[in-house]
Every structure is written in C-alpha cells, then in structure tokens.
Write an enzyme that holds these catalytic residues in place. Structure first.
Site, PDB file in Angstrom:
ATOM      1  CG  ASP A 139      -0.159   0.114   2.537  1.00  0.00           C
ATOM      2  OD1 ASP A 139       0.032   1.233   3.038  1.00  0.00           O
ATOM      3  OD2 ASP A 139       0.261  -0.937   3.065  1.00  0.00           O
ATOM      4  CB  SER A 140       0.840   4.245   0.734  1.00  0.00           C
ATOM      5  OG  SER A 140       1.093   5.614   0.724  1.00  0.00           O
ATOM      6  CB  ALA A 141       5.686   4.558   0.449  1.00  0.00           C
TER       7      ALA A 141
END
Length: 298
Positions: A139-141
């Site tokens: 997720d995300s980074a």
C-alpha cells in the site's frame, strides 16, 4: 461521513506536523493508534517473527509453498509490519496463504535506496527458502517499492512475483500528479505538500529521475499481472491512474479499480468503511486467480 470527519480532524493535524524528529515520532504514534482502531487484526490470526519482518497467517491458514510478500506504506518513514496487521491478516485470510510482512529501514535515518534494498532482500530470502510461488501486495509507498522490486527482477532476468495487488500506490515521488488532482478536490487525509515533505526525507539525496524512483517501463517486458486499487477522493488516485496507463503501454495486464467516495488505503478502515471488505475480497481473488499452478513431476 468517514471522509468528512477525516477532512475535518485528521487533515489539519497531518498537514501541520513538521517533517522533523519530533514530528515523525508523533506521526508514528498517531498512525499506529489510528490503524489499530480502524482495522484491528483478525481474531484467531497467528503472527510469528521472521528475519527483518514477520509471518502472518489469518484464521485457519497454514503454511504452504505459496506465499505473499506484503510491503507496508506510510511515506517510507512511519509504519511497520505491526501497524499493518489489520491489512496483512485480512490478505492472508482472503487468499488462504501465509503473508510475510517485510520490515524495511525507515527514513529519515535511512534514505533511498535502503527501503527498496530491504524489500529485495526479503524477496530473495523467500526464494532461498524454497518458495517458488510468490505474490506481492503493498500500500501507498509500499506499492512503489513493490513495483520497483518487480522491475528490478525483470531487468536482471530473474523471475518476478506471479502477481501484484497495490492499494493506493505512490507512483510520482515529486507529488506533481497529486498536487494537480488536489487542485480539483483536497485529499481528506493530507495535503500534497505535506506528503511530499514526508517522502522527501527518504529521497532527499536521490536523483528523482532514477528509474527506481521515476518508473518508465520502456525496457520492461513480462511485468506481472497487477491490480491497482485507489479511492476516488484521494490525491493518489492520479498516481494509480497514471501507473495503470504506464503498465498497459508496456503490455502488462493491469486492472484499475478506483472506488468512488473512498480515501487513501480505505481497505484499512474496515470498522468505518463498508466498501473496505469487498475491495479486499476483490484484491485477494485477483491474487489467487493469478497464482500459478503447482508443477507436478511426470
């Protein structure tokens, strides 16, 4: 309602926190508590320590030859496998597979490419342990790190993961895409400027044009099937859309799922967002459907 409350109470705090040591300490505690409140680990799950990470098995899940490598997000600086057990236990339960959650080194103490190198080391250890069928989620980074991992392996002519599931992945580390989308509608959680300051703690000395930070897939053939999910209200929806376009231009099988009205990594908000569970179900189904069959000796 969840987005409105987040915009009213969380965004002002997140945008005001300085990107210094005190700010990082506060943010780590704030996000850790928020994630445990919004999405506690599934009861009956089993968590065991591993090398630079932890093994997570959802209720009733046993060990096997197939495994999921999970790469957590939060700007390369804030979270850990522990904070993400709400997600990893659900990924394990939804796929029926054990999950190894990688614990990579965090900024600001550690900078690019330390986190990416740790994710690669985790993948290599899984291969060395005999896991021939590996899926990756992040997720995300962590989504950015997962894409970097797959691209690295392909460029080195090594077997990439069988498939990727990415929740609100970061694509543009300069946050130019996010800032442009933010001009149309502010992200409920954080401003593009504040997010850029956080990620900048990791990329501060790096060449942002590096192929490991600014992805270009012109030389990539055979990228794994990829599912990208994002919330329609978040600024990184722009990143999700552009990443999907880039992968498709490179000939990859990429599914894009932008869920209207949702926030950043809404899959981690199971107590408050009804759409979290069906989105996670879709992601888990995508992963298992792309898991290669076991090759039996003749």
């Amino acid at each position: 309602m969840a987005a409105a409350l987040t915009s009213a109470f969380v965004r002002p705090i997140a945008s005001a926190i300085p990107a210094n040591r005190a700010g990082i300490v506060f943010s780590r505690g704030f996000i850790s508590g928020s994630l445990w409140l919004a999405s506690p680990p599934l009861k009956g799950s089993r968590v065991e320590p591993g090398v630079r990470g932890e093994w997570v098995c959802g209720p009733g899940v046993t060990d096997g030859d197939a495994v999921i490598l999970y790469v957590h997000g939060s700007g390369y600086a804030l979270c850990s496998p522990r904070t993400h057990r709400g997600l990893t236990t659900r990924v394990s339960a939804g796929t029926g597979l054990p999950v190894f959650a990688c614990e990579y080194r965090l900024a600001p103490r550690h900078r690019f490419p330390d986190a990416a190198d740790d994710v690669r080391a985790a993948y290599d250890r899984l291969v060395e342990q005999g896991h021939e069928r590996i899926l990756v989620a992040g997720d995300s980074a962590g989504g950015h790190l997962a894409v970097d991992l797959a691209a690295q392996l392909i460029r080195e002519h090594k077997a990439p993961p069988a498939a990727l599931a990415l929740f609100s992945p970061l694509f543009d580390v300069t946050f130019s895409l996010a800032a442009e989308r933010e001009r149309m509608r502010p992200d409920p959680m954080i401003s593009a400027a504040a997010a850029a300051r956080l990620v900048g703690l990791y990329t501060v000395d790096a060449d942002l044009a590096s192929t490991r930070l600014r992805f270009a897939f012109d030389d990539i053939k055979g990228f794994p099937p990829t599912l990208i999910q994002a919330g329609g209200l978040e600024m990184l929806a722009a990143d999700a859309i552009e990443l999907a376009r880039a992968l498709r231009r490179a000939g990859a099988d990429c599914e894009l799922d932008v869920v209207p009205g949702q926030m950043h990594v809404f899959q981690a908000l199971t107590r408050f967002v009804p759409e979290a569970r069906p989105a996670m179900d879709r992601a888990c189904r995508f992963l298992t459907e792309n898991l290669p069959a076991i090759e039996r000796a003749a």
